[in-house]
Design a protein around this motif. Structure first.
Motif, mmCIF file in Angstrom:
data_model
loop_
_atom_site.group_PDB
_atom_site.id
_atom_site.type_symbol
_atom_site.label_atom_id
_atom_site.label_comp_id
_atom_site.label_asym_id
_atom_site.label_seq_id
_atom_site.Cartn_x
_atom_site.Cartn_y
_atom_site.Cartn_z
ATOM 1 N N THR A 207 40.379 7.034 -41.886
ATOM 2 C CA THR A 207 41.608 6.827 -41.932
ATOM 3 C C THR A 207 41.859 5.857 -40.805
ATOM 4 O OG1 THR A 207 43.865 7.320 -42.496
ATOM 5 C CG2 THR A 207 42.609 8.710 -41.069
ATOM 6 N N THR A 210 42.219 6.282 -36.423
ATOM 7 C CA THR A 210 41.136 7.502 -35.655
ATOM 8 C C THR A 210 40.278 6.823 -34.514
ATOM 9 O OG1 THR A 210 39.830 7.310 -37.477
ATOM 10 C CG2 THR A 210 41.513 8.850 -37.659
ATOM 11 N N THR A 263 46.102 12.101 -40.373
ATOM 12 C CA THR A 263 46.692 10.901 -39.756
ATOM 13 C C THR A 263 45.736 10.772 -38.450
ATOM 14 O OG1 THR A 263 48.725 11.510 -38.705
ATOM 15 C CG2 THR A 263 48.968 10.628 -40.871
#
Length: 282
Positions: A207, A210, A263
């Motif tokens: 995602t 990262t 997230t």
């Protein structure tokens, strides 16, 4: 290429250092970040957060006004001024196509300096001819573009982990840098032929942002360890990848079952527990 050794939690425990009463913010490591841009200011925030959460003594951030403001709003302890550092992180959240002459001059000076440098994303095109100890952190497409500049073939999409490691080792030797090739299984290779795989992660790590956190983690570890050449970057890189992957796995596991969406900031916020558990197991 011989069977690829895996970097594990036991290796990580040997690479981490518990602060002592004699430490201060300088002895724990000062990492400088020249990351982020007006187009991608969040990369600066995420890299700075990753560095702080890994346990560095000080973070210096040098960048445009917009990401600087966001960094200070999130992490006011960050020093937004040039000064002494023991390692650099450059390139995250930047685009080489929009890099100004002054910025290119400054980045090249960092790459010709003495401090170790973690090179990500928009600065990967500058690594050829660098004299500092360098670790590059490409994903597969970035790795192929880097290899192309050295006349090396692209890595097949279906390459095995061993094949990817062999390609990373070839890249490392061609450029005189260490390579952390990101993927479902991360591989690390040094110019001297040291290679490891790191399998601590989770698919939920795929995602946005990262990788910026990982760059900050690596910068913090490099500032503490101060590798003196590219080969010495290998254990630092493998440890950073393991901590980052384990933090992603912990953040995802909070949702139960097979894990849940995370997230980049979730990963950063899980890092202190992962580092603490590693130190406690010593």
């Amino acid at each position: 290429m011989r069977a690829l050794d895996e970097w594990t939690g036991d290796d990580v425990r040997g690479a981490l250092r518990l602060p002592t009463a004699s430490d201060d913010k300088y002895s724990r490591g000062v990492v400088g970040l020249r990351t982020g841009s007006d187009a991608y200011p969040g990369a600066a925030v995420l890299g700075v957060e990753g560095a702080w959460r890994t346990g560095t003594g000080m973070v210096r951030y040098v960048g445009p006004d917009r990401p600087t403001a966001l960094v200070l709003a999130r992490r006011p302890e960050t020093v937004a001024a040039s000064g002494r550092v023991q390692a650099w992180v450059i390139g995250s959240g930047t685009d080489a196509a929009h890099r100004g002459d002054d910025e290119e001059r400054d980045l090249r000076a960092i790459l010709r300096g003495d401090e170790p440098v973690v090179v990500d994303a928009g600065a990967l095109d500058l690594v050829r001819g660098s004299t500092a100890p360098v670790l590059v952190t490409p994903h597969a497409r970035e790795h192929d573009r880097l290899r192309q500049t050295a006349g090396l073939d692209p890595v097949p999409d279906d390459a095995s982990v061993t094949g990817r490691a062999a390609a990373a080792a070839e890249t490392a030797a061609a450029f005189g840098v260490s390579v952390l090739l990101k993927g479902a299984v991360t591989v690390v290779a040094t110019p001297g032929g040291w290679t490891r795989s790191v399998q601590a992660g989770t698919p939920w790590l795929a995602t946005a942002g990262t990788g910026d956190v990982l760059a900050g983690v690596l910068g913090a570890l490099a500032a503490a360890a101060t590798p003196t050449d590219a080969d010495a970057f290998g254990p630092v890189a493998a440890t950073g990848a393991w901590l980052h992957g384990a933090a992603g796995r912990l953040a995802a596991a909070l949702h139960g079952g097979h894990g849940g969406p995370i997230t980049a900031l979730d990963v950063a916020e899980a890092l202190p527990r992962i580092v603490a558990e590693g130190l406690a197991a010593d």
